[in-house]
Each structure stands twice: as C-alpha cells, then as structure tokens.
Design a protein around this motif. Structure first.
Motif, PDB file in Angstrom:
ATOM      1  N   ASP B  72       0.907  -1.280   0.151  1.00 46.58           N
ATOM      2  CA  ASP B  72       0.002   0.059   0.132  1.00 46.58           C
ATOM      3  C   ASP B  72       1.042   1.287   0.134  1.00 46.58           C
ATOM      4  OD1 ASP B  72      -2.359  -1.075  -0.046  1.00 46.58           O
ATOM      5  OD2 ASP B  72      -2.793  -0.964   1.874  1.00 46.58           O
ATOM      6  N   SER B  73       1.959   1.086  -0.210  1.00 47.69           N
ATOM      7  CA  SER B  73       2.796   2.391  -0.144  1.00 47.69           C
ATOM      8  C   SER B  73       2.413   3.459  -1.031  1.00 47.69           C
ATOM      9  CB  SER B  73       4.436   2.156  -0.390  1.00 47.69           C
ATOM     10  OG  SER B  73       4.736   1.477  -1.602  1.00 47.69           O
ATOM     11  N   ASP B  74       1.834   3.160  -2.107  1.00 44.91           N
ATOM     12  CA  ASP B  74       1.327   4.055  -3.071  1.00 44.91           C
ATOM     13  C   ASP B  74       0.387   5.200  -2.606  1.00 44.91           C
ATOM     14  OD1 ASP B  74      -0.143   1.921  -3.512  1.00 44.91           O
ATOM     15  OD2 ASP B  74      -0.951   2.598  -5.295  1.00 44.91           O
ATOM     16  N   PRO B  88       6.733   5.633   2.430  1.00 37.65           N
ATOM     17  CA  PRO B  88       6.484   6.804   1.714  1.00 37.65           C
ATOM     18  C   PRO B  88       7.256   7.882   1.931  1.00 37.65           C
ATOM     19  CG  PRO B  88       4.707   6.245   3.217  1.00 37.65           C
ATOM     20  CD  PRO B  88       5.493   4.965   3.176  1.00 37.65           C
TER      21      PRO B  88
END
Lengths: 62, 316
Positions: B72-74, B88
């Motif tokens: 889920d880093s985006d 992030p």
C-alpha cells in the motif's frame, strides 16, 4: 586502500542498527534455549525420525 | 567512495524505522487479544511457552503489517494519516519491507508451530494470508465491503491464543472472534466519516466514498445492533460470568446510544462541530473492545481465585 579514521554519522547509525540486530538474535537464542528446557522438563519427546532405528520411538509405536 | 556517497543520498534507515513497519499500535491490540484468548482457556500453559507464543503471534501480526505497507505504499503516500510511514517517507525501500515481512511471516509461523502446536501456527499463517492477500491486495481497493470481510484478520488473534492453550477451536474462541469481527465495521466506518477526504484522495472505496455518509451512518447503527448479542452469548459461555455480563450490558448500551446519535446527525451538523460525536464514538469503540477482553480476563482471574459464581448459567 585508504582507512577511514573518522566515523561518519552514517557509521554510527549502522552500528546502532547492527547492535539491535545482535541483541535480538542473542535474545532469540536464549528464548529457544528456554523453550527447549521447558519442553524437556515437561517430559516431551525430543526425538524424531533420524534415518536410523531409534528404540525409544519403536517402543512408542507399539 | 562511490558507495558511501550513494548511500548518503538515500537516508540510512534507523532500527526504529524497521520496527515501525511492524505497526506497533496494531500489534498491541494483537498481543492483548491473543493473550486474553490464551489466558481464559481452561488449559494451563507454562508461562514461558505462553510468553513465547504471544511473541510469535505478535511477530506474525507485525510481518503482515510490513507486507501491507509494502503493497500500500502508493496509497500511504497520498493520505495525510500515513504519509510519514517508513516507505512513503523514503527511509525504507519497499523491497526491504517486503523481504522483512516475508521472512518474519515464515519464522513466526514455524516458531509458533514448534513452541505451541501446528493448529495455532496454521491459524497464524491463515491470518497473515488473509490480511495481506485477501484484504490488502484484493478487497481494500475493490469493494466498500473491504472493512467488513478484512476485519476477520484482526479477529483471529484471540482464537490463535485459545488454540495455543487448548490445541483446538470451540464456541468460546469462535465468539471471541465474532466480537472483534462484528466490531470492526462500526469502528472503521466512524474513522472513515472524519477521514473521508483522505480516502477519497487515495481512491480507496470506503463506504462514505462510495455510498455517502448517510448510508455509512445507517450501516454503523446496523452493525452495532448486530454486535450486541455477541457479548451476551460470551457472558453465558464457559468463559463468561456476572462481572462480564454487567460490563457487556453497560458497554453495549453506550455503544448503541452512540451509534444512534451518529445516525441522527447530518453531514452539516458533523461538519459544524468538526466531527466531535464521530471522534467520540471512535474512541468509545476502542474502549468497547479493550473492556470486553479485559472483562473476560477478570472472569478468568475470579475463577482462578475460586471466586467464580457457581450458580451462573452456562448456556453455550
């Protein structure tokens, strides 16, 4: 090769990180040892198939 | 020399950054509920085995947190709440997080199997799989039901703790699972009500984003009502008792009142007082879960001290 005589801030960070990893691995060794001691003193069987005949295991199978 | 200057450009991660990948705050909930599941079970466990098992459950939970942050880093980069997470913010690479998560998953499952039993280890492995693959990779970005089904991952720890002690699954452990499972939707939807902008920006289909806040308020009320009998069933099970009964009665009364208040509010009213009632309900939801598991622990303590009420009816 030129030696580094003055430790950079980076080296201090790396040292701290390595120290933590070392402590955790050391703690893990102690924990596994402790678990082993508990399991043995509770009389749990610590033997398994080892490619040779193990009389104790054969006894149990009967 | 070139290696040094290259390394200086990417900020070298501290140990704490890797620890943050394990989501310590989620981990504290996992540790607490797993410990309760283990301690209320009718089978005594050697303290060292119990501690080690809870540690491995916590590491397994942490590993799934790291894998979630990798995947889920985006999204995390877009949302205010998560922008400072290690990936992030650029302190840890996504690949490092993935590797750490995979290694810790394997190690925690194997160690739990060797320390406790393979049913507990299997449940832990399934929990990690469920959270990472079913929730993070599949449901989170595709359906507003993400929270409802994904909540199962957070609900497994007490069941794993119970399995460590008993080696099995029973009605008590299933009801402890149900408590967290049914609690998750109202808890997260309350958060989503006042974090709506974040989720909209990141394109995560949370219920307020897809169906509006009116529907979300209604769903919070419905799930809160569906949740209330779970505590009652637990109260009349082998691990329940009069103290827990009184607690679940009071907590459910507070929770249902709170949910009703949210249902009656409009978006305009909420915006006018900066989502005060929504924030209050969110905090109450945390108390609700902690107090329920705390209540089970109190009952176990009373039984252990021989103060259990002999005539208390065990219906299940």
């Amino acid at each position: 090769m030129m030696a580094i005589n003055k430790p950079h801030e980076l080296h201090q960070r790396r040292f701290r990180r390595n120290l933590w990893v070392g402590l955790i691995l050391g703690g893990f060794v102690v924990l596994v040892f402790g678990i082993t001691m508990v399991k043995i003193s509770n009389g749990q069987k610590m033997e398994a198939f080892d490619h040779v005949v193990r009389p104790s295991l054969v006894e149990e199978a009967k | 020399m070139s290696e040094l200057s290259a390394a200086k450009q990417v900020e070298e991660a501290e140990f704490g950054d890797y620890f943050a990948l394990l989501k310590p705050r989620v981990m504290s909930l996992v540790v607490f509920t797993a410990a309760v599941g283990l301690l209320v079970a009718p089978v005594p466990v050697h303290p060292l085995i119990a501690m080690a098992s809870i540690l491995f459950i916590a590491i397994g939970g942490g590993a799934s947190g790291a894998l979630n942050m990798w995947w889920d880093s985006d999204i995390d980069l877009v949302m205010k709440r998560t922008r400072n997470r290690p990936i992030p913010s650029g302190r840890v690479s996504a690949n490092d997080a993935k590797l750490l998560g995979l290694w810790l998953s394997g190690a925690s499952v194997a160690m739990l199997g060797l320390t406790a039993n393979w049913l507990a280890a299997g449940l832990l492995a399934f929990t990690i799989f469920f959270y990472v693959v079913i929730y993070s990779m599949w449901l989170k970005r595709s359906t507003p039901q993400n929270i409802v089904i994904g909540g199962a991952a957070g609900a497994f720890p007490p069941m794993i703790g119970w399995a460590v002690a008993t080696g099995g699954i029973s009605i008590e452990s299933i009801m402890m699972f149900a408590l967290t499972f049914m609690w998750t939707p109202p808890h997260f939807w309350a958060l989503a009500l006042f974090m709506n902008d974040d989720y909209t920006k990141a394109g995560v289909p949370m219920l307020p984003v897809t169906h509006g806040t009116r529907e979300t308020r209604k769903q919070i009320l419905i799930y809160t009502l569906l949740l209330s009998p779970v505590g009652m069933i637990l109260a009349f099970s082998q691990i329940g008792g009069p103290v827990f009964f009184m607690m679940t009665l009071a907590l459910n009364a507070m929770f249902i009142t709170g949910a009703w208040r949210l249902y009656r509010r409009t978006e305009g009213m909420a915006k006018a007082d900066a989502f005060q009632a929504e924030r209050k309900f969110f905090r109450l939801s945390l108390l609700y879960l902690f107090a329920h598991f705390g209540g089970l622990l109190i009952e176990a303590g009373l039984r252990w001290a021989g103060l259990g009420l002999a005539g208390w009816p065990h219906l299940v």
